[in-house]
Motif scaffolding. Structure first.
Motif, short mmCIF file in Angstrom:
data_model
loop_
_atom_site.label_atom_id
_atom_site.label_comp_id
_atom_site.label_asym_id
_atom_site.label_seq_id
_atom_site.Cartn_x
_atom_site.Cartn_y
_atom_site.Cartn_z
N GLY A 85 -5.54 -1.25 -6.02
CA GLY A 85 -5.85 -1.41 -7.44
C GLY A 85 -4.66 -1.79 -8.29
N VAL A 86 -3.64 -2.40 -7.68
CA VAL A 86 -2.43 -2.79 -8.41
C VAL A 86 -2.58 -4.24 -8.88
CG1 VAL A 86 0.06 -3.18 -8.24
CG2 VAL A 86 -0.98 -1.16 -7.19
N ARG A 87 -2.25 -4.47 -10.13
CA ARG A 87 -2.32 -5.80 -10.71
C ARG A 87 -0.93 -6.44 -10.71
NH1 ARG A 87 -5.31 -4.19 -16.18
NH2 ARG A 87 -4.02 -2.32 -15.87
N ILE A 88 -0.92 -7.76 -10.85
CA ILE A 88 0.34 -8.50 -10.78
C ILE A 88 0.69 -9.08 -12.13
CG2 ILE A 88 1.48 -10.55 -9.82
CD1 ILE A 88 0.06 -10.02 -7.20
N GLY A 89 1.93 -8.81 -12.56
CA GLY A 89 2.50 -9.46 -13.73
C GLY A 89 3.39 -10.59 -13.27
N CYS A 90 3.05 -11.82 -13.66
CA CYS A 90 3.80 -12.99 -13.22
C CYS A 90 5.10 -13.13 -14.00
CB CYS A 90 2.95 -14.25 -13.40
SG CYS A 90 1.49 -14.33 -12.35
#
Length: 387
Positions: A85-90
């Motif tokens: 459930g981890v999102r990615i910050g570009c």
């Protein structure tokens, strides 16, 4: 019967011996030593995708963010997000994919301003899809910044033994991809393990907390790419954070490597002559294929980021887009795939900052005409699209 879910002790010892004498064993000035890892710092699971997933399940909560320089490996979204459930910050990069602490800070501030919580920096070194290698100075600067923000740093080093440098195709390369011309630059690859362990880098990290370097810095490596063994599913995590190692006793249950595969790889890694020949041949053939492709792309006037490791070229087809949109990129991909028979990875899936960039995989081309022919087909469509 059941084995240790972290991997058998015999396999982990073999993995450490392999790492210590290959990508961690770099020439050092007299009196200095390369990094040396031990079995109690290593966990083995069924592929680096599973390793990443387990690490993010242990280090993050659902909804947390990882900061990842873009473009990045397209499957990171799945590896980090599907279960953990981890999102990615570009994080934006500079020209040629170089790292900038200012860009990390900007991404961090943008997320925290929105009430989000960054927890991890994820780097890929050597890089996929760019094929570049981060310098020790770049890594040290990001590491210092990550310490200031108390973020974990994970370095994915799955291509650590697939480094070939930069070279031009030799005059005889049209008849064979077996023997590359001499490299025009020596590898500057430094594992994050070397960075925090070697006296050679102590000045770059002076003043950093030993506790941070012990508990917040981790690495991943494996055999899918360097050994061409993706189907055997063996990925490795290195960490000195013993809480994370203990967590693997439970996390590793659902993704343990089969006992017979562990035994087979333990035996294989003990065959030094075979392993050395395999890695040297792999790097040689990758280098020759890259040189062939580099020459073909330049001849066709197709810009690219010049790689020195891995299996990819990041090529610039922005001039072939009907308009500067990702929909136009999708249409170009469709034309290349269905009209020309050339399969590329669109930059959209790698979170490219603008449309028109594509990842071209050049590995496993037994016919030396394949790569120049692929470029010829792209160029033929370029002529049509450019009208």
């Amino acid at each position: 019967g059941y084995e240790d879910y972290k991997g058998s002790l015999a396999l982990r010892e073999a993995v450490c011996r392999y790492a210590n004498r290959t990508f961690l064993q770099r020439p050092r000035p007299q009196g200095e030593h390369s990094a040396s890892i031990s079995a109690d710092e290593v966990c083995v699971s069924a592929g680096c995708g599973s390793v990443l997933e387990n690490m993010f399940m242990a280090l993050c909560d659902d909804g947390d963010y990882a900061l990842v320089p873009s473009p990045y490996y397209a499957s990171f979204d799945r590896d980090l997000g599907m279960r953990a459930g981890v999102r990615i910050g570009c994080v934006d990069t500079e020209a040629g994919g170089r790292l900038s602490v200012d860009n990390f800070e900007r991404c961090y501030q943008d997320l925290t301003r929105e009430g989000e919580r960054p927890r991890v920096v994820l780097l890929t070194n050597p890089h996929n899809p760019l094929g570049i290698i981060y310098t020790a100075e770049e890594l040290a600067a990001v590491l210092r910044w990550a310490e200031a923000r108390q973020l974990h740093l994970i370095s994915d080093e799955i291509y650590a033994n697939s480094i070939y440098g930069r070279q031009e195709a030799s005059p005889s390369s049209s008849s064979s991809l077996a023997a590359p011309s001499s490299s025009t630059s020596d590898s500057n690859f430094v594992s994050v393990i070397n960075l925090i362990s070697d006296p050679a880098h102590s000045k770059a990290l002076s003043g950093m907390s030993p506790a941070y370097l012990r508990d917040f810095v981790h690495a991943i490596f494996g055999f899918s790419k360097d050994f061409g063994a993706s189907g055997l599913r063996i990925g490795c995590m290195w960490t000195r954070n013993q809480d994370l190692v203990v967590a693997w006793n439970d996390l590793g249950y659902a993704c343990a490597v089969s006992t017979h595969t562990q035994h087979m790889f333990e035996s294989l890694l003990g065959e030094d002559d075979f392993v050395d020949d395999l890695l040297a041949t792999n790097a040689s053939k990758l280098g020759a294929a890259a040189a062939e492709l580099r020459t073909a792309l330049r001849g066709a006037g197709i810009p690219f980021v010049d790689p020195e490791a891995g299996l990819f070229f990041w090529i610039d087809l922005r001039g072939m887009l009907a308009e500067p949109t990702f929909e136009a990129e999708r249409q170009l991909w469709h034309a290349l795939a269905y009209d020309k028979g050339v399969i590329l990875t669109p930059g959209f899936f790698c979170k490219a900052s603008e449309p028109g960039w594509f990842r071209l995989c050049f590995a496993w081309m037994p016919d030396h005409q394949c790569l120049p022919e692929a470029v010829r087909r792209i160029h033929s469509l370029k002529n049509v699209e450019g009208q």
